[in-house]
Scaffold this motif. Structure first.
Motif, PDB file in Angstrom:
ATOM      1  N   ILE A 123      19.002  46.614  41.983  1.00 18.70           N
ATOM      2  CA  ILE A 123      20.170  46.924  41.164  1.00 18.70           C
ATOM      3  C   ILE A 123      20.775  48.259  41.587  1.00 18.70           C
ATOM      4  O   ILE A 123      22.000  48.409  41.661  1.00 18.70           O
ATOM      5  CB  ILE A 123      19.795  46.935  39.669  1.00 18.70           C
ATOM      6  N   GLY A 124      19.922  49.225  41.908  1.00 21.93           N
ATOM      7  CA  GLY A 124      20.423  50.515  42.380  1.00 21.93           C
ATOM      8  C   GLY A 124      21.250  50.382  43.645  1.00 21.93           C
ATOM      9  O   GLY A 124      22.310  51.020  43.777  1.00 21.93           O
ATOM     10  N   GLN A 125      20.788  49.548  44.584  1.00 21.27           N
ATOM     11  CA  GLN A 125      21.542  49.361  45.824  1.00 21.27           C
ATOM     12  C   GLN A 125      22.844  48.604  45.579  1.00 21.27           C
ATOM     13  O   GLN A 125      23.869  48.902  46.208  1.00 21.27           O
ATOM     14  CB  GLN A 125      20.676  48.617  46.851  1.00 21.27           C
ATOM     15  N   ILE A 126      22.818  47.634  44.678  1.00 20.90           N
ATOM     16  CA  ILE A 126      24.048  46.904  44.346  1.00 20.90           C
ATOM     17  C   ILE A 126      25.085  47.864  43.770  1.00 20.90           C
ATOM     18  O   ILE A 126      26.256  47.855  44.178  1.00 20.90           O
ATOM     19  CB  ILE A 126      23.758  45.761  43.346  1.00 20.90           C
ATOM     20  N   VAL A 127      24.665  48.701  42.826  1.00 19.69           N
ATOM     21  CA  VAL A 127      25.570  49.682  42.220  1.00 19.69           C
ATOM     22  C   VAL A 127      26.135  50.619  43.281  1.00 19.69           C
ATOM     23  O   VAL A 127      27.349  50.867  43.342  1.00 19.69           O
ATOM     24  CB  VAL A 127      24.840  50.483  41.122  1.00 19.69           C
ATOM     25  N   ASP A 128      25.275  51.141  44.129  1.00 19.27           N
ATOM     26  CA  ASP A 128      25.719  52.072  45.174  1.00 19.27           C
ATOM     27  C   ASP A 128      26.742  51.424  46.099  1.00 19.27           C
ATOM     28  O   ASP A 128      27.775  52.033  46.420  1.00 19.27           O
ATOM     29  CB  ASP A 128      24.519  52.558  45.990  1.00 19.27           C
ATOM     30  N   GLN A 129      26.478  50.199  46.529  1.00 21.95           N
ATOM     31  CA  GLN A 129      27.376  49.531  47.466  1.00 21.95           C
ATOM     32  C   GLN A 129      28.724  49.203  46.821  1.00 21.95           C
ATOM     33  O   GLN A 129      29.769  49.337  47.456  1.00 21.95           O
ATOM     34  CB  GLN A 129      26.724  48.250  48.002  1.00 21.95           C
ATOM     35  N   ILE A 130      28.707  48.785  45.561  1.00 21.27           N
ATOM     36  CA  ILE A 130      29.972  48.508  44.874  1.00 21.27           C
ATOM     37  C   ILE A 130      30.791  49.788  44.747  1.00 21.27           C
ATOM     38  O   ILE A 130      32.007  49.795  44.990  1.00 21.27           O
ATOM     39  CB  ILE A 130      29.714  47.883  43.485  1.00 21.27           C
ATOM     40  N   GLN A 131      30.149  50.879  44.394  1.00 22.34           N
ATOM     41  CA  GLN A 131      30.867  52.150  44.258  1.00 22.34           C
ATOM     42  C   GLN A 131      31.445  52.611  45.593  1.00 22.34           C
ATOM     43  O   GLN A 131      32.565  53.135  45.643  1.00 22.34           O
ATOM     44  CB  GLN A 131      29.927  53.209  43.677  1.00 22.34           C
ATOM     45  N   ILE A 132      30.700  52.401  46.678  1.00 21.20           N
ATOM     46  CA  ILE A 132      31.205  52.763  48.014  1.00 21.20           C
ATOM     47  C   ILE A 132      32.439  51.930  48.356  1.00 21.20           C
ATOM     48  O   ILE A 132      33.448  52.446  48.855  1.00 21.20           O
ATOM     49  CB  ILE A 132      30.097  52.558  49.070  1.00 21.20           C
ATOM     50  N   ILE A 133      32.382  50.633  48.086  1.00 25.20           N
ATOM     51  CA  ILE A 133      33.500  49.737  48.397  1.00 25.20           C
ATOM     52  C   ILE A 133      34.734  50.095  47.571  1.00 25.20           C
ATOM     53  O   ILE A 133      35.854  50.159  48.092  1.00 25.20           O
ATOM     54  CB  ILE A 133      33.089  48.268  48.144  1.00 25.20           C
ATOM     55  N   ILE A 134      34.543  50.320  46.273  1.00 20.55           N
ATOM     56  CA  ILE A 134      35.671  50.663  45.398  1.00 20.55           C
ATOM     57  C   ILE A 134      36.341  51.960  45.859  1.00 20.55           C
ATOM     58  O   ILE A 134      37.580  52.062  45.921  1.00 20.55           O
ATOM     59  CB  ILE A 134      35.177  50.805  43.938  1.00 20.55           C
ATOM     60  N   LYS A 135      35.531  52.937  46.192  1.00 19.94           N
ATOM     61  CA  LYS A 135      36.080  54.229  46.633  1.00 19.94           C
ATOM     62  C   LYS A 135      36.793  54.093  47.971  1.00 19.94           C
ATOM     63  O   LYS A 135      37.878  54.655  48.167  1.00 19.94           O
ATOM     64  CB  LYS A 135      34.955  55.255  46.738  1.00 19.94           C
ATOM     65  N   LYS A 136      36.211  53.333  48.888  1.00 19.89           N
ATOM     66  CA  LYS A 136      36.801  53.162  50.212  1.00 19.89           C
ATOM     67  C   LYS A 136      38.191  52.547  50.145  1.00 19.89           C
ATOM     68  O   LYS A 136      39.100  52.940  50.884  1.00 19.89           O
ATOM     69  CB  LYS A 136      35.886  52.296  51.086  1.00 19.89           C
ATOM     70  N   HIS A 137      38.369  51.579  49.245  1.00 15.28           N
ATOM     71  CA  HIS A 137      39.645  50.871  49.151  1.00 15.28           C
ATOM     72  C   HIS A 137      40.526  51.393  48.019  1.00 15.28           C
ATOM     73  O   HIS A 137      41.569  50.803  47.729  1.00 15.28           O
ATOM     74  CB  HIS A 137      39.388  49.368  48.994  1.00 15.28           C
ATOM     75  N   ASN A 138      40.093  52.502  47.396  1.00 10.00           N
ATOM     76  CA  ASN A 138      40.895  53.177  46.372  1.00 10.00           C
ATOM     77  C   ASN A 138      41.318  52.209  45.269  1.00 10.00           C
ATOM     78  O   ASN A 138      42.494  52.119  44.896  1.00 10.00           O
ATOM     79  CB  ASN A 138      42.132  53.833  47.007  1.00 10.00           C
ATOM     80  N   ILE A 139      40.338  51.461  44.748  1.00 12.17           N
ATOM     81  CA  ILE A 139      40.612  50.447  43.732  1.00 12.17           C
ATOM     82  C   ILE A 139      40.334  51.036  42.348  1.00 12.17           C
ATOM     83  O   ILE A 139      39.230  51.543  42.080  1.00 12.17           O
ATOM     84  CB  ILE A 139      39.733  49.203  43.949  1.00 12.17           C
TER      85      ILE A 139
END
Length: 389
Positions: A123-139
């Protein structure tokens, strides 16, 4: 914004959402096609299209072929109007994919499920990856419709809990409140279902299938998970376990030795195949499913023989499902299929030999592809569809 539009419940918005949904599933569509699908008047359709375009939720696509006179305009979804995250959590790997509103993958990442991947770590890795993706694409939170999870069952959909799945490498996968854990980090709509169910939903969306079609999607590996979709809806059992098909008994023992019954999963799982190979090998044992697949890919004749024998039993199991469900499409997905196409051919050949009234219900067999993100795609579709329930 799309999220605000989808949350509206007045009669006006119900009609607009119906038009939007038809364009989304079957578009691009013309105004006459929408009138036929919705049974609405031309003036109503025109008004809804104008308002949807003003909200930047649809756009003019192209002109349809003319049968005389001015060619009719076609309308399609504005793909950048919103985004959805789809997650595929399996025993082998976890994949996180960002989709636009046409369900085109924008960004994806994955990590293997190892002996260290307890629920907390995963779950920690899922959260981290989602946050990275959201930040990268400025969503923004307003642009993100939600997160969909396709996972191993059994699950409690209502409470968002993974109950007690088997065969994870790491310990601790009992009563995992994964939806609640994700909601602590994301104030979003989060939905969960079995990965086989989301996979069949993903295929339905990908091919823009007719609502009348029945689709059977089977994922085999460390076990067997099957999803069935009929009339555009997933057929769900109460215990939230898509592995139930794998518990089909293919070899019944005597009434006094019922514990020796053999199920479909026991005949075809990678773990069973590994053990069967090891029982008869006169050289070093195979230590993992990955090594079994490697030997298969290298053409080891004995491994091929064992796997092909299991394909026979898989075919019988598939035939039993087809005899009950009568699906229009049967999609098979397995790591074995990627390295040994003869396995698929044997499964299909055997299934057809045991299908009752093959002439009336032949069904179309297809091989799934690991590159199609079927589970994560369907998980994203599940979130999208939830706004229209």
């Amino acid at each position: 914004m799309l999220k605000d539009f989808l949350k509206q419940t007045s009669n006006k918005y119900i009609g607009m959402k119906q038009v939007y949904q038809h364009i989304h599933h079957q578009g691009p569509l013309t105004k006459p096609q929408l009138m036929e699908l919705t049974k609405m008047k031309q003036t109503t359709i025109t008004r809804y299209l104008e308002e949807l375009a003003e909200l930047q939720l649809i756009k003019f696509s192209k002109y349809d072929a003319s049968t005389g006179g001015r060619p009719p305009a076609m309308f399609e979804i504005q793909p950048s109007g919103g985004f959805i995250i789809g997650v595929d959590l399996s025993r082998i790997h976890t994949e996180i994919v960002l989709f636009d509103l046409l369900f085109t993958p924008i960004e994806q990442c994955s990590f293997p499920m190892t002996k260290q991947h307890t629920p907390q770590v995963t779950i920690g890795q899922i959260v981290d990856q989602i946050q990275i993706i959201i930040k990268k694409h400025n969503i923004s939170n307003q642009q993100l419709l939600g997160i969909g999870l396709g996972t191993v069952g059994p699950i409690d959909r209502e409470n968002g809990t993974i109950i007690n799945p088997r065969y994870f490498h790491a310990p601790g996968w009992e009563e995992v409140a994964i939806v609640k854990a994700l909601q602590e980090h994301f104030a979003l709509r989060i939905r969960i279902d079995n990965g086989a169910n989301t996979a069949v939903l993903g295929e339905y969306k990908r091919m823009k299938a007719a609502k009348e079609q029945t689709i059977l999607y089977c994922i085999s590996g460390r076990g067997l998970r099957c999803g069935v979709l009929h009339q555009g809806q997933i057929i769900q059992n109460k215990i939230g376990d898509a592995s139930a098909f794998g518990e089909m008994i293919l070899h019944a023992a005597s009434p006094v030795n019922m514990e020796h019954n053999q199920t479909l999963s026991q005949f075809i799982s990678l773990e069973t195949l590994k053990e069967k190979v090891n029982q008869q090998l006169d050289r070093g044992e195979i230590d993992s499913s990955e090594e079994l697949l490697q030997r298969l890919n290298e053409g080891d004749p004995f491994v091929k023989e064992v796997v092909l024998e299991s394909a026979y039993y898989y075919g019988i199991g598939i035939a039993n499902m087809i005899n009950i469900i009568s699906p229009d499409r049967i999609i098979l997905n397995s790591p074995i299929l990627k390295v040994f196409p003869a396995y698929y051919e044997k499964v299909v050949e055997t299934a057809k030999a045991y299908i009752y009234r093959l002439d009336r219900h032949p069904g179309n067999f297809e091989m799934g592809s690991e590159d199609e993100n079927a589970v994560s795609l369907g998980a994203a579709v599940m979130v999208f569809n939830s706004f229209f329930e």
